[in-house]
Design an enzyme around this catalytic site. Sequence first.
Site, PDB file in Angstrom:
ATOM      1  N   GLN A   1       0.766  -1.186  -0.011  1.00  0.00           N
ATOM      2  CA  GLN A   1      -0.017   0.022   0.099  1.00  0.00           C
ATOM      3  C   GLN A   1       0.998   1.132  -0.088  1.00  0.00           C
ATOM      4  O   GLN A   1       0.391   2.526  -0.415  1.00  0.00           O
ATOM      5  CB  GLN A   1      -1.058   0.065   1.233  1.00  0.00           C
ATOM      6  CG  GLN A   1      -2.012  -0.970   1.159  1.00  0.00           C
ATOM      7  CD  GLN A   1      -2.991  -0.763   0.048  1.00  0.00           C
ATOM      8  OE1 GLN A   1      -3.064   0.223  -0.487  1.00  0.00           O
ATOM      9  NE2 GLN A   1      -3.854  -1.887  -0.435  1.00  0.00           N
TER      10      GLN A   1
ATOM     11  N   THR B   1       7.953 -18.540 -16.897  1.00  0.00           N
ATOM     12  CA  THR B   1       8.174 -17.703 -17.812  1.00  0.00           C
ATOM     13  C   THR B   1       7.658 -16.369 -17.421  1.00  0.00           C
ATOM     14  O   THR B   1       6.645 -16.183 -16.913  1.00  0.00           O
ATOM     15  CB  THR B   1       7.671 -18.262 -19.081  1.00  0.00           C
ATOM     16  OG1 THR B   1       7.940 -19.620 -19.460  1.00  0.00           O
ATOM     17  CG2 THR B   1       7.319 -17.144 -20.311  1.00  0.00           C
TER      18      THR B   1
ATOM     19  N   CYS C   1     -15.361 -10.879   4.145  1.00  0.00           N
ATOM     20  CA  CYS C   1     -16.579 -11.542   4.042  1.00  0.00           C
ATOM     21  C   CYS C   1     -16.391 -13.038   4.031  1.00  0.00           C
ATOM     22  O   CYS C   1     -16.040 -13.523   3.018  1.00  0.00           O
ATOM     23  CB  CYS C   1     -17.543 -11.056   3.091  1.00  0.00           C
ATOM     24  SG  CYS C   1     -17.887  -9.177   3.404  1.00  0.00           S
TER      25      CYS C   1
HETATM   26  N1  PLP Z   1      -0.400  -6.521   1.229  1.00  0.00           N
HETATM   27  C1  PLP Z   1      -1.092  -5.441   1.425  1.00  0.00           C
HETATM   28  C2  PLP Z   1      -0.686  -4.560   2.312  1.00  0.00           C
HETATM   29  C3  PLP Z   1      -2.251  -5.257   0.561  1.00  0.00           C
HETATM   30  O1  PLP Z   1      -3.273  -4.143   0.650  1.00  0.00           O
HETATM   31  C4  PLP Z   1      -2.144  -6.410  -0.444  1.00  0.00           C
HETATM   32  C5  PLP Z   1      -3.855  -6.203  -1.642  1.00  0.00           C
HETATM   33  O2  PLP Z   1      -4.493  -5.489  -1.125  1.00  0.00           O
HETATM   34  C6  PLP Z   1      -1.512  -7.342  -0.616  1.00  0.00           C
HETATM   35  C7  PLP Z   1      -0.520  -7.525   0.331  1.00  0.00           C
HETATM   36  C8  PLP Z   1      -1.591  -8.293  -1.655  1.00  0.00           C
HETATM   37  O3  PLP Z   1      -1.232  -8.086  -3.024  1.00  0.00           O
HETATM   38  P1  PLP Z   1      -1.878  -8.759  -4.160  1.00  0.00           P
HETATM   39  O4  PLP Z   1      -3.170  -8.300  -4.289  1.00  0.00           O
HETATM   40  O5  PLP Z   1      -1.067  -8.167  -5.341  1.00  0.00           O
HETATM   41  O6  PLP Z   1      -1.746 -10.054  -4.141  1.00  0.00           O
END
Ligand code: PLP
Length: 408
Positions: free
Chosen positions: A180, A238, A326
């Site tokens: 984030q 790949t 959810c």
């Molecule tokens: N870590 C955080 C803080 C996230 O907000 C998110 C996705 O919302 C992820 C990891 C996972 O990322 P991805 O959706 O690319 O797997």
Amino acid sequence: MAGEIYFDNNATTRILPEVFEAMQPYFTERYGNPSSIHRFGSQVGQVINEARAQVAALIGAADPVEVVFTSCGTEGDNAAVRGLLEAQPEKRHIVTTRVEHPAILGLCQHLEKRGYRVTWLGVDQSGMLDLDELRGALTDDTALVSIMYANNETGVIFPIDQIAAIVKARGIPFHVDAVQAAGKLPLQVRRLAIDLLTISAHKFHGPKGVGALYVRRGVILPPLLIGGHQERNRRAGTENVAGIVGMGKAAEIASSRGADDAARMGQLRDQLEESLLRSCPDCRINGRREHRLANTINVSFKFLEGESILVLLDQFGICASTGSACTAGSAEPSHVLRAMGVPGEWLQGAVRFSLSRFTTEEEVRLVNEKLPLIVQRLQGLSALGKLGRQERPEENRARTANNIGTRG
Ligand code: PLP
């Protein structure tokens, strides 16, 4: 979907036109496999390295070689934690926080069931970590510390430089989930004592299905995926060439415009927040503003359900999120808000608004106009809400007398 008013940018962002354009040739004309010996393939290998340099610049890595492309943030998080455990089989202790994204939270719960000891650091009411608790948690048996930079639900930013210094002082490997933070906060892995850092392209206007794991030079990290020799044997499979090119372009743009975008988003975010606090009396903001990403508001409405608010917002084309998980149609209260000790009457009624560089003043104005009406309507329907508002009959009568219309 035309006409949506999109306030769910912590879930995913719209791809930038420049990014889309940069990716296109790699689906059509330049589809070679970068591992091929012939020129058609090996030229593609060069663009992967350009993208690697662009990503390295975004996170402030000393050397592009420290960037390993992955398929998403979840993969980066898993590769980091599992790799560090595999590299130190004698160590059985993990330190993380109660407010991590499920990519770390769920993984550490899984590892706990398989015999690892996990210390779950708590947060205070504003979502902040206690650094003394962190210091006290580190032992000679600690294999790694994994702590997020910015929280996906509340936007709360952890003091990652101080955390890194504490962890480094004990010589323990440190992984940061910066999914984030990338594109929203300046990242300087070279300067900080961060060993591993995860990012994901779709959170900063790049494509879905591609991410990167920073691995500081010298850190031993056995790969999660074993197979071919791609990514210098650090991640087999790949390469998602078009995705990697798109991530590189998005990183380049975020490096140059990120600070300006953050300043603009911060102004809009503050407008939205202040207006909500003024017009919805039974609401509170989760997470102190000065420790939050410029694009995130997590607001709770007393005695209401976040899902109901989202459904009514959706009728106006406004897309937001609750941030809670959810399962089978029943919403579990957010683990992040629970960890912050948010009282029960505020827990279910949380809604997250997350802005992006595309968010306009007009969109903020629309949320400011519609949300108070939605809240009034739901408070009018909620028996508990009525009970809670008995102390202010005048105010309630005025608020429930208003009708709200729908989008169409
Ligand atoms: N870590 C955080 C803080 C996230 O907000 C998110 C996705 O919302 C992820 C990891 C996972 O990322 P991805 O959706 O690319 O797997």
